[in-house]
Design a protein around this motif. Structure first.
Motif, short mmCIF file in Angstrom:
data_model
loop_
_atom_site.label_atom_id
_atom_site.label_comp_id
_atom_site.label_asym_id
_atom_site.label_seq_id
_atom_site.Cartn_x
_atom_site.Cartn_y
_atom_site.Cartn_z
N ASN A 103 22.86 36.55 49.74
CA ASN A 103 24.18 36.15 49.28
C ASN A 103 24.88 37.36 48.66
OD1 ASN A 103 25.97 34.95 46.77
ND2 ASN A 103 26.06 33.65 48.58
N VAL A 104 26.08 37.65 49.13
CA VAL A 104 26.87 38.78 48.65
C VAL A 104 27.92 38.25 47.68
CG1 VAL A 104 28.36 40.71 49.29
CG2 VAL A 104 26.49 40.01 50.82
N LEU A 105 27.77 38.59 46.42
CA LEU A 105 28.68 38.15 45.37
C LEU A 105 29.65 39.27 45.01
CD1 LEU A 105 29.71 36.49 42.90
CD2 LEU A 105 27.71 37.37 41.65
N LEU A 106 30.94 38.94 45.03
CA LEU A 106 31.96 39.84 44.48
C LEU A 106 32.39 39.26 43.15
CD1 LEU A 106 34.17 40.49 47.67
CD2 LEU A 106 31.98 41.53 47.01
N LEU A 107 32.10 39.95 42.09
CA LEU A 107 32.36 39.49 40.73
C LEU A 107 33.33 40.44 40.06
CD1 LEU A 107 29.71 38.50 38.06
CD2 LEU A 107 31.32 40.33 37.60
N THR A 108 34.36 39.90 39.41
CA THR A 108 35.34 40.76 38.75
C THR A 108 35.78 40.16 37.42
OG1 THR A 108 36.18 41.41 40.93
CG2 THR A 108 37.49 42.05 39.02
N TYR A 109 35.73 40.97 36.36
CA TYR A 109 36.31 40.65 35.06
C TYR A 109 37.46 41.61 34.79
CZ TYR A 109 31.82 38.31 33.94
OH TYR A 109 30.70 37.51 33.94
N TRP A 110 38.51 41.13 34.14
CA TRP A 110 39.58 42.01 33.70
C TRP A 110 40.31 41.35 32.53
CZ3 TRP A 110 39.64 38.80 37.77
CH2 TRP A 110 40.77 38.00 38.01
N LYS A 111 41.21 42.06 31.88
CA LYS A 111 41.78 41.59 30.62
C LYS A 111 43.10 40.85 30.76
CE LYS A 111 39.85 44.68 27.09
NZ LYS A 111 40.19 45.70 26.06
N GLU A 112 44.00 41.35 31.58
CA GLU A 112 45.39 40.91 31.48
C GLU A 112 45.83 40.07 32.67
OE1 GLU A 112 47.73 44.41 30.83
OE2 GLU A 112 46.70 44.93 28.97
N LYS A 113 46.58 39.00 32.36
CA LYS A 113 47.05 38.07 33.36
C LYS A 113 47.98 38.74 34.38
CE LYS A 113 48.81 33.34 33.61
NZ LYS A 113 49.27 32.18 32.81
N LYS A 114 48.67 39.76 33.95
CA LYS A 114 49.61 40.45 34.85
C LYS A 114 48.90 41.10 36.04
CE LYS A 114 49.75 44.89 32.35
NZ LYS A 114 49.20 45.71 33.45
N ASP A 115 47.59 41.32 35.91
CA ASP A 115 46.83 41.95 37.00
C ASP A 115 46.20 40.92 37.95
OD1 ASP A 115 47.22 44.68 36.35
OD2 ASP A 115 45.76 44.50 34.72
N ASP A 116 46.43 39.63 37.71
CA ASP A 116 45.77 38.59 38.51
C ASP A 116 46.00 38.78 40.00
OD1 ASP A 116 44.98 37.47 36.13
OD2 ASP A 116 46.12 35.61 36.37
N GLU A 117 47.26 38.92 40.38
CA GLU A 117 47.59 38.92 41.81
C GLU A 117 46.93 40.07 42.55
OE1 GLU A 117 51.58 39.06 44.68
OE2 GLU A 117 51.76 38.44 42.57
N ARG A 118 46.95 41.27 41.97
CA ARG A 118 46.37 42.40 42.70
C ARG A 118 44.84 42.38 42.66
NH1 ARG A 118 46.25 47.92 40.18
NH2 ARG A 118 46.17 47.66 37.91
N ILE A 119 44.25 41.83 41.58
CA ILE A 119 42.79 41.70 41.55
C ILE A 119 42.33 40.71 42.62
CG2 ILE A 119 40.81 40.89 40.23
CD1 ILE A 119 41.70 43.55 39.24
N ILE A 120 43.02 39.57 42.70
CA ILE A 120 42.67 38.58 43.73
C ILE A 120 42.86 39.18 45.12
CG2 ILE A 120 43.31 36.35 44.72
CD1 ILE A 120 44.02 35.45 41.87
N GLY A 121 43.93 39.96 45.29
CA GLY A 121 44.17 40.62 46.58
C GLY A 121 43.05 41.57 46.93
N PHE A 122 42.59 42.35 45.96
CA PHE A 122 41.48 43.29 46.19
C PHE A 122 40.23 42.54 46.63
CE2 PHE A 122 37.87 44.13 43.13
CZ PHE A 122 37.12 44.94 43.97
N MET A 123 39.92 41.43 45.94
CA MET A 123 38.71 40.68 46.26
C MET A 123 38.81 40.03 47.64
SD MET A 123 37.85 39.01 42.52
CE MET A 123 36.27 38.32 43.04
N ARG A 124 39.97 39.49 47.95
CA ARG A 124 40.14 38.85 49.26
C ARG A 124 40.05 39.86 50.40
NH1 ARG A 124 44.95 34.64 47.53
NH2 ARG A 124 43.63 32.79 47.28
N ARG A 125 40.66 41.02 50.21
CA ARG A 125 40.59 42.04 51.26
C ARG A 125 39.15 42.48 51.50
NH1 ARG A 125 44.92 44.04 48.32
NH2 ARG A 125 43.61 45.70 47.46
#
Length: 482
Positions: A393-415
């Motif tokens: 099982n390949v897990l992509l796990l990401t923590y970050w601080k600020e809500k303003k970064d949500d969209e690009r973090i989700i984009g990074f993980m999806r790509r």
């Protein structure tokens, strides 16, 4: 507040005059409860009321009371709130049923009975003086419910199977409000369905798991550098495909990045290693513990108790920050896993400046011995079979601080996930299974179990929840949508 939700809360107060109901007017307690999730995605949601039942009878009373409001009022079920899937354990403008007050641990006839509000750390502390272990979460702060109904792994999974495979009985409040037991002899169809089916059938108030003799183990973490990662993957695949592979090991290999690391802009690699016997530096772990060069000052390998090992694992967890998981399963293939890591590193470059970023590409293997345990212990609905060979099982796990970064973090993980899936599929190494606890909202974990298992789950749902209460009024997680 809508009229219907107001009426539902009033009905609860009338049915349970001493119930612990927390609304936003009790600002301090409400905020404390609602901000105690692993991920800010859950805390973003603001329920109209948080209900903390004190007993299984109160859970049953809740289910009966809420029935007339189905269609107008929705609710969520929370165990420990450690699964970051948005809306999984919290609800906007509804009622969150927080099970944290359901406490109690007892040993009966070789089984441990665990109330749904307990954490795995408390279970391990209770069992340790008895010289016993149980297939439970790898972190002390994990709750019982999510792992025991969704196919989670333990330190002992190579030997004992999935956590859900070791549940011998579920005490569950079904849609009628009746409290029933589901086990191999009684409501056995529900027993199997709950071994992977999540919150689709009722509210589990107690889990009974088989125990086994267990003392200290050899466990810890080894930190090293990315050039060595391909060789570590090769060692992992060799171990998984070996005809005499050890059943005492649990292995996790990661490429990780965190702004707090003192290694500049580079990634670092981590092996989290467990050998479930008190043997110093066992040969089965040698390829992973002796990797060079490594950060010797960060090596934590030693003989330790189950409580100590799980406490070390939980040390990496955080709360009240942004957190998401995504995952895919592939066959144990060196090139597929190595290329997947390279893809993740390439995509990582686009988000390295996100405040408080901490993320990983983590490999968690499902050994053949693990998959064989399923059938031997009554079966589950995950759709995995030993004939498919070892799986990772390949897990992509990401923590970050600020809500303003949500969209690009989700984009990074999806790509990254899409490219990893495409690479595995092109090589003929993709496995359709998606692990529920590590899935994001647009990953259909239930359908990944296969048509036959989904049909089986739908039949069980119709039997125990004929009006689909847990499909419509409890929308969190992944639904059968019958």
């Amino acid at each position: 507040m809508s009229t219907k939700i107001s009426q539902a809360i009033s009905a609860l107060r009338q049915t349970l005059p001493h119930a612990h109901l927390v609304t936003p007017e009790a600002a301090e307690e409400y905020q404390s409860l609602n901000n105690s999730y692993l991920s800010g995605f859950e805390s973003d949601l603001t329920p109209t009321c948080i209900f903390l039942p004190q007993s299984k009878k109160e859970v049953a009373a809740f289910v009966k009371t809420i029935q007339p409001f189905v269609g107008d009022v929705q609710f969520a079920i929370r165990a420990a709130g450690r699964q970051p899937l948005p809306g999984c354990a919290n609800i906007q403008d509804g009622i969150t049923v927080d099970l944290r007050s359901l406490k109690g641990i007892d040993i009966q006839d070789g089984h441990v009975q665990i109330a749904a509000g307990e954490l795995w750390g408390s279970v391990y502390e209770y069992l340790e003086p008895h010289g016993l272990g149980v297939t439970g979460g790898k972190s002390t702060t994990c709750g019982i419910g999510g792992l025991a109904t969704q196919g989670g792994l333990s330190f002992y999974s190579t030997r004992e199977g999935f956590i859900c495979d070791n549940v011998v009985n579920f005490e569950v409040v079904v849609a009628s409000g009746e409290i029933i037991n589901a086990n191999a002899e009684e409501n056995s169809d529900l027993w199997v369905a709950l071994r992977g089916g999540g919150n689709n059938f009722g509210i589990v108030t107690r889990f009974d798991l088989r125990t086994f003799k267990q003392g200290p183990m050899y466990a810890g973490m080894v930190w090293y550098y990315k050039p060595s990662f391909p060789d570590q993957i090769a060692a992992l695949v060799k171990e998984l495909t070996s005809p005499d592979a050890s059943v005492e090991t649990h292995l996790m290999l990661s490429i990780a990045y965190a702004q707090v690391f003192s290694n500049g802009n580079d990634v670092i690699c981590l092996n989290q290693l467990y050998y479930t016997q008190p043997i110093e530096d066992p040969p089965a772990l040698a390829p992973f513990t002796h990797v060079q060069p490594q950060r010797a000052e960060m090596n934590t390998m030693k003989i330790q108790t189950l409580v100590q090992a799980a406490t070390e694992q939980s040390g990496a967890g955080q709360s009240m920050i942004r957190c998401l998981y995504m995952n895919v399963s592939v066959k144990a293939d060196i090139e597929t896993l190595t290329t997947g890591g390279d893809i993740w590193c390439e995509e990582l470059e686009s988000v390295k400046d996100a405040a408080g970023l901490m993320c990983s590409y983590t490999l968690q293997p499902y050994a053949v011995s693990l998959l064989e345990s399923t059938n031997a212990k009554g079966g589950n609905v995950l759709g995995l079979d030993p004939s498919s060979g070892p799986i990772v099982n390949v897990l992509l796990l990401t923590y970050w601080k600020e809500k303003k970064d949500d969209e690009r973090i989700i984009g990074f993980m999806r790509r990254a996930l899409k490219r990893i899936e495409q690479n595995a599929d092109a090589r003929g190494q993709l496995v359709p299974y998606i692990y529920w606890n590590y899935a994001f909202s647009d990953q259909d974990a239930l359908r990944s179990y296969g048509k036959e298992n989904v049909q089986k789950l739908q039949e069980v749902s119709k039997k125990y929840d004929p009006n689909g209460m847990f499909q419509t009024a409890c929308p969190g997680g992944f639904k059968l949508c019958i």
